[in-house]
Design an enzyme around this catalytic site. Structure first.
Site, PDB file in Angstrom:
ATOM      1  N   ALA A  12       0.803  -1.219   0.000  1.00 23.14           N
ATOM      2  CA  ALA A  12       0.000   0.000   0.000  1.00 23.14           C
ATOM      3  C   ALA A  12       0.840   1.274   0.000  1.00 23.14           C
ATOM      4  O   ALA A  12       0.388   2.311  -0.478  1.00 23.14           O
ATOM      5  CB  ALA A  12      -0.929  -0.007   1.208  1.00 23.14           C
ATOM      6  N   SER A  14       4.556   1.174  -0.633  1.00 28.64           N
ATOM      7  CA  SER A  14       5.792   1.078  -1.412  1.00 28.64           C
ATOM      8  C   SER A  14       5.824  -0.223  -2.188  1.00 28.64           C
ATOM      9  O   SER A  14       5.072  -1.161  -1.906  1.00 28.64           O
ATOM     10  CB  SER A  14       7.029   1.162  -0.500  1.00 28.64           C
ATOM     11  OG  SER A  14       7.102   0.020   0.335  1.00 28.64           O
ATOM     12  N   ALA A  80      -4.924  -7.412  -2.371  1.00 28.90           N
ATOM     13  CA  ALA A  80      -6.052  -8.109  -3.003  1.00 28.90           C
ATOM     14  C   ALA A  80      -7.172  -7.150  -3.394  1.00 28.90           C
ATOM     15  O   ALA A  80      -7.036  -5.935  -3.276  1.00 28.90           O
ATOM     16  CB  ALA A  80      -6.584  -9.168  -2.046  1.00 28.90           C
ATOM     17  N   HIS A 237      -1.617 -12.827  -4.604  1.00 28.53           N
ATOM     18  CA  HIS A 237      -2.086 -12.192  -3.371  1.00 28.53           C
ATOM     19  C   HIS A 237      -0.894 -12.154  -2.423  1.00 28.53           C
ATOM     20  O   HIS A 237      -0.303 -13.195  -2.119  1.00 28.53           O
ATOM     21  CB  HIS A 237      -3.227 -13.025  -2.783  1.00 28.53           C
ATOM     22  CG  HIS A 237      -3.914 -12.407  -1.605  1.00 28.53           C
ATOM     23  ND1 HIS A 237      -3.244 -11.758  -0.590  1.00 28.53           N
ATOM     24  CD2 HIS A 237      -5.230 -12.341  -1.276  1.00 28.53           C
ATOM     25  CE1 HIS A 237      -4.115 -11.329   0.305  1.00 28.53           C
ATOM     26  NE2 HIS A 237      -5.331 -11.672  -0.093  1.00 28.53           N
ATOM     27  N   ASP A 238      -0.517 -10.980  -1.947  1.00 29.77           N
ATOM     28  CA  ASP A 238       0.723 -10.867  -1.171  1.00 29.77           C
ATOM     29  C   ASP A 238       0.720 -11.757   0.074  1.00 29.77           C
ATOM     30  O   ASP A 238       1.750 -12.336   0.430  1.00 29.77           O
ATOM     31  CB  ASP A 238       1.033  -9.411  -0.807  1.00 29.77           C
ATOM     32  CG  ASP A 238      -0.130  -8.656  -0.194  1.00 29.77           C
ATOM     33  OD1 ASP A 238      -1.152  -9.276   0.134  1.00 29.77           O
ATOM     34  OD2 ASP A 238      -0.021  -7.419  -0.053  1.00 29.77           O
ATOM     35  N   ASN A 296      -9.015 -11.012   8.541  1.00 29.89           N
ATOM     36  CA  ASN A 296      -8.351  -9.792   8.087  1.00 29.89           C
ATOM     37  C   ASN A 296      -8.570  -8.712   9.141  1.00 29.89           C
ATOM     38  O   ASN A 296      -9.705  -8.354   9.443  1.00 29.89           O
ATOM     39  CB  ASN A 296      -8.961  -9.361   6.753  1.00 29.89           C
ATOM     40  CG  ASN A 296      -8.001  -8.542   5.921  1.00 29.89           C
ATOM     41  OD1 ASN A 296      -6.832  -8.432   6.252  1.00 29.89           O
ATOM     42  ND2 ASN A 296      -8.494  -7.966   4.855  1.00 29.89           N
TER      43      ASN A 296
END
Length: 472
Positions: A12, A14, A80, A237-238, A296
């Site tokens: 978000a 960098s 995502a 997806h990270d 989350n």
């Protein structure tokens, strides 16, 4: 001959390109390029600068050449739920609107008018969050229906970058599951669900798994960069990539700690039961069709915004030190309250919450920071208890991975409030998982079990035990 893989990991705030390769049985990393990422306002919408981000990817690849490095492959992961829609000429119809934009306010409730909440969960297994892709698309349908009528391709942010690299359009599995539009059992786009909402299912592409070799670079890019390489799908997806870095342990819970906190366990089947729905857990897709059963939670976004509100006067390390000095301050906020998603001023919103709940207001920077860290630890404790209730077992350890694992104060707080051993590391979990998936696709690593063994041997992990155990 050594294989070199490039992980493009964009978060978000960098992004970076990190080179990874095996040497003497260990995974080695080298940062090639780092760049800023931020949300900007375009036509009253909060958006990501997708074209600028893709240019930064190319800038990093140019740096590789300047350093005399020719990568064998590249893989891209990002956050995502966000996406780009392309028209019949493959031109973007929309900006890459951020999930933090308020356009989804009220959309979840409108979707429930068409699909029962319970049915939606039982079919997709995905946590209810107002910014999920399903509610973003329904917002477009309600407010700009002509856009959906023209849309011929739905590409999530990493899918879009892969298209720009190769000219190939696919949807990668781990990120696709976060849309709340993929059936948890068939692992395909849920056609009935899309029909119920009147969303054109033809714009969605074939879902491909991590470790898929998508293509080589397009001829245009080969000409621009001066070399070719394979584009491989990691878990785009990270968090899907980050969880690859978690050791194979049946007795541990993980926390992927960054802008968001993702707390959960790896599972081999989706848990779409009433209790999981009540506790709002999600079943996101993972590598090899594993499932990330997790919740989350608003993560270090809050302290990032606090630091920004203080005009970056203090480093994160200084905020941690000041929080330690504010030991007597005890107020707690619900970090998942929507008011913290994108407030005009995070510090003011934290104080407003404390005032609304008749708690002491944090005034000094250390009190504000301690409020954030204590609040995160408190909600982690609740989530751990919920996981143990659902699985009907006790977990002995918590693995904290990602950038947030460097916060030693928070690590100790987690150990203290949960009564569990905390293992912190690796820091670069997402990039490591991304590279591991590429090296598996290239045949350099056999499978995820071997990958995790190599990762465990290659990177430092710090251990924290609950304070009462220290006293004993």
């Amino acid at each position: 001959m050594t294989k070199y893989s490039i992980a493009v990991d964009i978060g978000a705030s960098s992004g970076r390109l990190i080179l990874g390769y095996l040497e003497d049985g260990l995974l080695k990393l080298k940062e090639i390029h780092r760049f800023e990422n931020k949300i900007v306002k375009k036509d009253e919408l909060f958006c990501w600068e997708a074209d600028k981000l893709f240019q930064e990817i190319k800038n990093g690849l140019h740096k590789c050449m300047q350093m005399g490095i020719k990568p064998d492959s590249i893989g891209i992961d990002t956050w995502a739920v966000d996406f780009v829609l392309l028209d019949e000429n493959d031109k973007p119809l929309t900006e890459a609107v951020s999930y933090r934009d308020p356009r989804t306010d009220g959309m979840m409730e409108q979707v429930f008018d068409h699909i029962m909440k319970e049915r939606l969960y039982l079919e997709t297994g995905i946590q209810f969050q107002k910014f999920n892709t399903i509610y973003q698309l329904y917002s477009i349908k309600q407010n700009s229906p002509e856009v959906l009528e023209k849309a011929k391709s739905f590409l999530m942010i990493p899918d879009y970058f892969n298209y720009l690299l190769t000219g190939k359009k696919v949807n990668e599995y781990t990120n696709a599951t976060s849309t709340q539009l993929v059936n948890a059992f068939t692992k395909k786009w849920d056609a009935q669900l899309l029909d119920s909402l009147g969303i054109n299912k033809e714009m969605f592409h074939e879902i491909k798994m991590p470790k898929t070799i998508l293509s080589n670079l397009s001829e245009e890019l080969i000409g621009e960069l001066g070399f070719d390489m394979k584009v491989i799908l990691p878990a785009t997806h990270d968090t899907g990539s980050a969880v690859i870095s978690v050791p194979e342990q049946d007795d541990s819970i993980y926390i992927s700690s960054g802008t968001w906190s993702l707390i959960g366990v790896e599972n081999y089947f989706p848990i779409c039961i009433t209790k999981a729905l009540d506790y709002n857990f999600t079943n996101e897709g993972g590598i090899d069709y594993r499932y990330r059963f997790l919740k989350n939670i608003m993560g270090l976004w809050m302290i990032q915004e606090v630091r920004r509100n203080y005009q970056d006067l203090y480093s994160f390390a200084e905020l941690v030190d000041m929080a330690r000095s504010a030991e007597s301050f005890k107020s707690i906020v619900d970090v998942n309250d929507d008011r913290f998603l994108k407030p005009e001023n995070m510090i003011a919103e934290i104080r407003n919450y404390c005032q609304d709940t008749n708690q002491m207001l944090p005034i000094a920077p250390g009190e504000v920071a301690k409020c954030v860290f204590d609040s995160l630890a408190a909600i982690y404790k609740v989530a751990v208890a919920e996981i143990e209730e659902i699985f009907e077992k006790k977990f002995q350890k918590i693995n904290v991975i990602g950038g947030g694992c460097q916060n030693e104060m928070l690590n100790q707080l987690i150990a203290d409030v949960t009564g569990k051993e905390v293992n912190a590391g690796p820091v670069e979990a997402t990039a490591i998982g991304n590279i591991a998936a590429q090296l598996m696709a290239l045949g350099e690593i056999g499978d995820i079990k071997e990958a995790r063994s190599i990762i465990k041997d290659s990177f430092e992990v710090k251990k924290y035990v609950p304070a009462q155990h220290i006293l004993n």
